[in-house]
Scaffold this active site. Sequence first.
Site, mmCIF file in Angstrom:
data_model
loop_
_atom_site.group_PDB
_atom_site.id
_atom_site.type_symbol
_atom_site.label_atom_id
_atom_site.label_comp_id
_atom_site.label_asym_id
_atom_site.label_seq_id
_atom_site.Cartn_x
_atom_site.Cartn_y
_atom_site.Cartn_z
ATOM 1 N N ASP A 349 0.823 -1.202 0.000
ATOM 2 C CA ASP A 349 0.000 0.000 0.000
ATOM 3 C C ASP A 349 0.863 1.260 0.000
ATOM 4 O O ASP A 349 2.036 1.225 0.365
ATOM 5 C CB ASP A 349 -0.919 0.015 1.225
ATOM 6 C CG ASP A 349 -0.126 0.051 2.523
ATOM 7 O OD1 ASP A 349 0.846 -0.730 2.629
ATOM 8 O OD2 ASP A 349 -0.454 0.851 3.421
ATOM 9 N N GLU A 350 0.268 2.351 -0.413
ATOM 10 C CA GLU A 350 0.821 3.703 -0.263
ATOM 11 C C GLU A 350 2.285 3.789 -0.722
ATOM 12 O O GLU A 350 3.168 4.211 0.022
ATOM 13 C CB GLU A 350 0.688 4.157 1.203
ATOM 14 C CG GLU A 350 -0.753 4.225 1.664
ATOM 15 C CD GLU A 350 -0.897 4.627 3.118
ATOM 16 O OE1 GLU A 350 -1.931 5.231 3.474
ATOM 17 O OE2 GLU A 350 0.022 4.351 3.908
ATOM 18 N N TRP A 416 -9.308 -1.730 2.118
ATOM 19 C CA TRP A 416 -9.307 -0.765 3.215
ATOM 20 C C TRP A 416 -9.743 0.637 2.800
ATOM 21 O O TRP A 416 -10.213 1.405 3.621
ATOM 22 C CB TRP A 416 -7.915 -0.678 3.838
ATOM 23 C CG TRP A 416 -6.866 0.005 3.004
ATOM 24 C CD1 TRP A 416 -6.159 -0.529 1.976
ATOM 25 C CD2 TRP A 416 -6.412 1.352 3.139
ATOM 26 N NE1 TRP A 416 -5.281 0.385 1.457
ATOM 27 C CE2 TRP A 416 -5.408 1.553 2.158
ATOM 28 C CE3 TRP A 416 -6.735 2.403 4.010
ATOM 29 C CZ2 TRP A 416 -4.741 2.771 2.000
ATOM 30 C CZ3 TRP A 416 -6.071 3.618 3.857
ATOM 31 C CH2 TRP A 416 -5.084 3.785 2.858
ATOM 32 N N THR A 483 -1.310 2.359 15.082
ATOM 33 C CA THR A 483 -0.913 2.847 16.410
ATOM 34 C C THR A 483 -0.033 4.094 16.383
ATOM 35 O O THR A 483 0.719 4.329 17.325
ATOM 36 C CB THR A 483 -0.200 1.722 17.178
ATOM 37 O OG1 THR A 483 0.985 1.337 16.476
ATOM 38 C CG2 THR A 483 -1.106 0.528 17.362
ATOM 39 N N GLU A 484 -0.135 4.913 15.340
ATOM 40 C CA GLU A 484 0.618 6.162 15.356
ATOM 41 C C GLU A 484 0.356 6.960 16.630
ATOM 42 O O GLU A 484 1.258 7.582 17.185
ATOM 43 C CB GLU A 484 0.250 7.019 14.129
ATOM 44 C CG GLU A 484 0.792 6.493 12.816
ATOM 45 C CD GLU A 484 -0.161 5.552 12.104
ATOM 46 O OE1 GLU A 484 -0.042 5.381 10.887
ATOM 47 O OE2 GLU A 484 -1.043 4.965 12.787
#
Length: 765
Positions: A349-350, A416, A483-484
């Site tokens: 992703d990304e 997502w 969880t950033e």
Amino acid sequence: MITIRSFFILCVLALLVSTNLWAQNKPLPLIPYPQNVTTGTGAFIINKQTVMVLPPGKKYLQEADLFNQLMANTLGSPLKYGIQPKTNFIKLVTDPAITTEEGHHLLVDSKHIVLSAKNAAGILRGIETIRQLLPAQVETRQSTAEKQLVLPAVQIEDYPVYAWRGMHLDVSRHFFSVDYLKKYIDLMALYKFNKLHLHLTDDQGWRIEIKQYPKLTEEGAWRTFNNQDSACMVKAKTNPDFIIDPKHIIQRNGKTLYGGFYTQQQMKDVVAYAAQRHIDVIPEIDMPGHMMAAINNYPFLSCEGGSKWGELFTTPICPCNETTFTFAENIFKEIFEIFPSQYIHIGGDEVDRTSWGKSDACKALMAKEGIKTTAELQSYFINRMEKFFNQHGRKLIGWDEILEGGISPTAIVMYWRSWKPNAPVIAAKNGNKVIMTPGSPLYFDNIPDKNSISNVYHFNPVPEKLNAAEAKNIIGAQANVWTEHVPTENRADYLVFPRMTALAEVLWTNKQDYDGYTERLNQSLARLDALNVHYRLPDLLNIGENNVFTSQTTLNVTKPLAQMSLHYTTDGTEPTATSTELSKPLVITTPQTIKLAAFMPNGLHGDIYNINYQQQAFADPVATLTLHNGLSCNYFAGFYKATKMIPFEKPTGNYIVNEVLVPKEATAPSFGLRYTGYLAIPETGIYTFYLTCDDGGVLNIANRPVVDNDGQHSAIEKEGQVALKQGLQPIALNFIEGGGGYTLKLQYSKDGSAPKDMPADWLKH
């Protein structure tokens, strides 16, 4: 005269009668609720004389031992295994007539318990049902042993609707201990989840030992505090759940470093622990993007010889050099040794592919392979890695970006991106198996509000555009916890619970009974207390952030749980359990701000509600005007951090909308909208407006601020009030979308009525 023996018999009979009445009048306290339940008469009494009966060869001993841990907690010792007596036994049976994976039948009557299943997984799921039927105190070792435990008579036939019932945890952005992973697994087992997706690597940290590349954890597992840590530190000033966990802070060479990693042996232990509970652990080693922690220590991996942050994402590894594939394959060979799961997640992703387009090596490879775009180059990497996975008997999972450029129909797609609604449809029609995990509502790191549990409970994993045959490619769903901004185990608990319970019911039972579910959820909170889960307390309803009154109003809150106490302050300080208790309705006659929170006897407390009261006169309407239907909407393509940054001049487009929705012409990745016009208010009264935004929005009515829901955030509902006279009242609504999918919804209520959609005939310009 009543003898002691007669008195005991009367007590037991009273207990059985009360148990039977309870079973008839209330749903069993089970989440997820079984497919078929028939309550019976009486109950089964578990005591120290109860015998556990196993199939020949002590089959299901592992599952029985897990049940016996609960028995030891409360009875003081585990039940004995033995030959079936005439009565007072618990029997585990293999039943070939049960054909569904994880399906089971449970019979509880006054003489025995019989649990039947096709296999060990079904037995374990049935044991979790028995566990939830037992009182919450079985979860913790008691200082004084109980003499007996009571189960209501019942027959249950149960099986899951979806094969993939998953939870995810990102341990890269912030690290979590082995003990917490085991707690997470225990809670997943309790609610019949069967897949744990661990996000083990990312730009912010590499969390799994790879022996061939030791720098990945020696260096890549540690960092100086970053901007995500500093954001948590700011929030920690008022909320201890945001304190950076000191367990994961070290001093090295004069520097303070945050991080940690799992040794291969530690992770094998976690995998074995999950396997005992029939939970499959799926590792994610995210590539080709999100690899800064690796590239910083092995710079040859990128096309540019290093990694840095671009406009959105970091420089990825280079798919055009054989050394990259050697590195990736060596890593996954070690991953295969740790994780026996047939599923391995590669991320995908990304990816910022800018460096690939500049690389001579990539240009040469693209020419050689007939690859036209960098998206196709990413597919080349994914497809090649999938073949490697398949050679080792594994199946590749990737985020839905792997669809771009084309994928094989054997890859598994994890959807997502909520703003790409056709992605799972395309994948399912292509024959790919699809796991649904859309950001809304299944990103549990998104801040919860009063609608969050309902949104999860009413989520339908199957897209409407699929026919019955294509829908079979939707194999289930999972919730993700990124969880950033989740630096502690308490914060993770708060975000996951109780939303996890709603998803459990969607994926196992898939029947809509929201009222029954919420009743059962409230009954189950005592078990979460016993398991030391720092869950989010139920919302206090009918509380608005911004309230108005003309002469006086009343703050009247109904406690969702009887054991709650409500405490408030009026001096700006945070309420505590010793603050003034709100034990009766509070009359408000002056403008003020009240801070209110709920507290439980065990010390758990809920969110702090900032309740503002403002005294207003009813706003006069504007003079009668010649108007047209709908609101005016100016569209500004561009990125705006806050609504005040939206310009007033030179819009990209102007449209008339008959609903407060984003116009279809707003197609830029990021944009701002200005809605202006009038509301035709039919009656004088105090109106409440409910504004749900992702990202941000600000609402003004009658030239008065009503709702401030500004900023970059997930879909959150905020509300505010305004006193309006009948007639035309000016409305101004500013909205921003920062990229990644939007939500905009506006509802209203009058004088405390239920929220309703805004009527189209109210909107004028």
